[in-house]
Structure formats: C-alpha cells, structure tokens
Write a protein that holds these residues in place. Structure first.
Motif, short mmCIF file in Angstrom:
data_model
loop_
_atom_site.label_atom_id
_atom_site.label_comp_id
_atom_site.label_asym_id
_atom_site.label_seq_id
_atom_site.Cartn_x
_atom_site.Cartn_y
_atom_site.Cartn_z
N HIS A 176 0.81 -1.21 0.00
CA HIS A 176 0.00 0.00 0.00
C HIS A 176 0.85 1.27 0.00
O HIS A 176 0.50 2.26 -0.63
N ALA A 177 1.98 1.23 0.68
CA ALA A 177 2.86 2.41 0.75
C ALA A 177 3.42 2.76 -0.63
O ALA A 177 3.73 3.91 -0.89
N ARG A 178 3.53 1.78 -1.52
CA ARG A 178 4.03 2.02 -2.88
C ARG A 178 2.90 2.40 -3.84
O ARG A 178 3.12 3.01 -4.86
N ARG A 179 1.68 1.99 -3.49
CA ARG A 179 0.53 2.23 -4.37
C ARG A 179 0.27 3.72 -4.58
O ARG A 179 0.00 4.15 -5.70
N GLU A 180 0.32 4.50 -3.51
CA GLU A 180 0.03 5.93 -3.63
C GLU A 180 1.04 6.67 -4.51
O GLU A 180 0.65 7.41 -5.41
#
Length: 151
Positions: free
Chosen positions: A35-39
């Motif tokens: 999730h931290a990479r998704r944004e």
C-alpha cells in the motif's frame, strides 16, 4: 449529458506519447501489493496521463503551426512526471543506480522543450520515445527491486 453521451463526444483515448509509462504506472498503482508504494505509483500514473494529454495537445498545435496552452504547460507537466517518478523510485536509487535513466529523462526533456520552441514535430516525437522508455524503465525497476532478494 449522460455518461454514455459524454463518452461518445469525448472518447477515452489511449496514451499517445507515453504509452509505456502510463501502462506500467497504471499496473503499479492498481496491482501493487504494498500500500505504501501504491500511492506514489498512483501519482506517477496521474502525472503521466496529464503529460500525455498535454503532449497530444502540443502535437496538434505543432502540426497546425499554432500556439496552445499545452505548448506552454508541457515543460511543467514533464517536470511533474519526473518528480513523481523520483518520489516513486526513491531519490537514493534515482541518483545512484538509476542515474543513467535520470540522465536520459533529462536529455529527452531538453530535446522535447527545444522541439516545442522550434516547432519541430519530428524531433518532438522522437524525443518522446526516449522519454517514455526511460520513465517506464525506472517505474518497472521498482517492482524488480521489490521482487529481488538482493537490493
């Protein structure tokens, strides 16, 4: 106007100048397990679509031999995409192992800006190929590093 009518009047176009970048950024933003990479991937995707749209408008203006808002805004859109890419790949990697790609991006940006200023459509299109390849390769490198057991 209904959504269907809007779609017929303004059909969703596939990316013209940044197809590789838009595609890999879309995949990273929608398929990323982390999730931290998704944004940050989503930011690259948004910036890539904005830059692609500005490039298409700029291309039309170059072909028509006229001025347009896109001709003026394209350099800023390309800078924003490069900055979003830096945020996604990480500044340490971008300045280290990714420095060759960073140089390719910077050189292509200069070529694109010169082509816009000079009204050179052929140079514009050619420079975008290199820009698209370099940004897309940088985005893909993140996934490769995440999947690799060694940094």
């Amino acid at each position: 106007m209904t959504a269907r009518t809007e779609e017929l009047v303004h059909p969703k176009q596939e990316p013209t100048f940044l197809p590789l970048t838009v595609g890999v950024a879309r995949s990273a933003a929608t398929e990323q397990a982390d999730h931290a990479r998704r944004e940050p991937a989503g930011e690259v995707w948004r910036r890539a679509e904005e830059a692609d749209s500005a490039a298409a408008g700029c291309w039309a203006a170059l072909l028509g031999g006229c001025d347009s808002a896109e001709r003026k805004s394209l350099p800023a859109r390309l800078r924003a995409l490069a900055e979003a890419t830096t945020g996604y790949v990480g500044q340490r990697w971008w300045l280290g192992h990714g420095s060759a790609l960073r140089r390719r991006v910077a050189e292509a940006q200069l070529r694109i800006n010169d082509a816009v200023r000079e009204g050179d459509g052929a140079e514009f299109a050619e420079a975008f190929v290199g820009y698209d390849q370099a940004i897309a390769t940088a985005v893909v490198s993140v996934q490769s590093r995440l999947e690799s057991p060694t940094p």
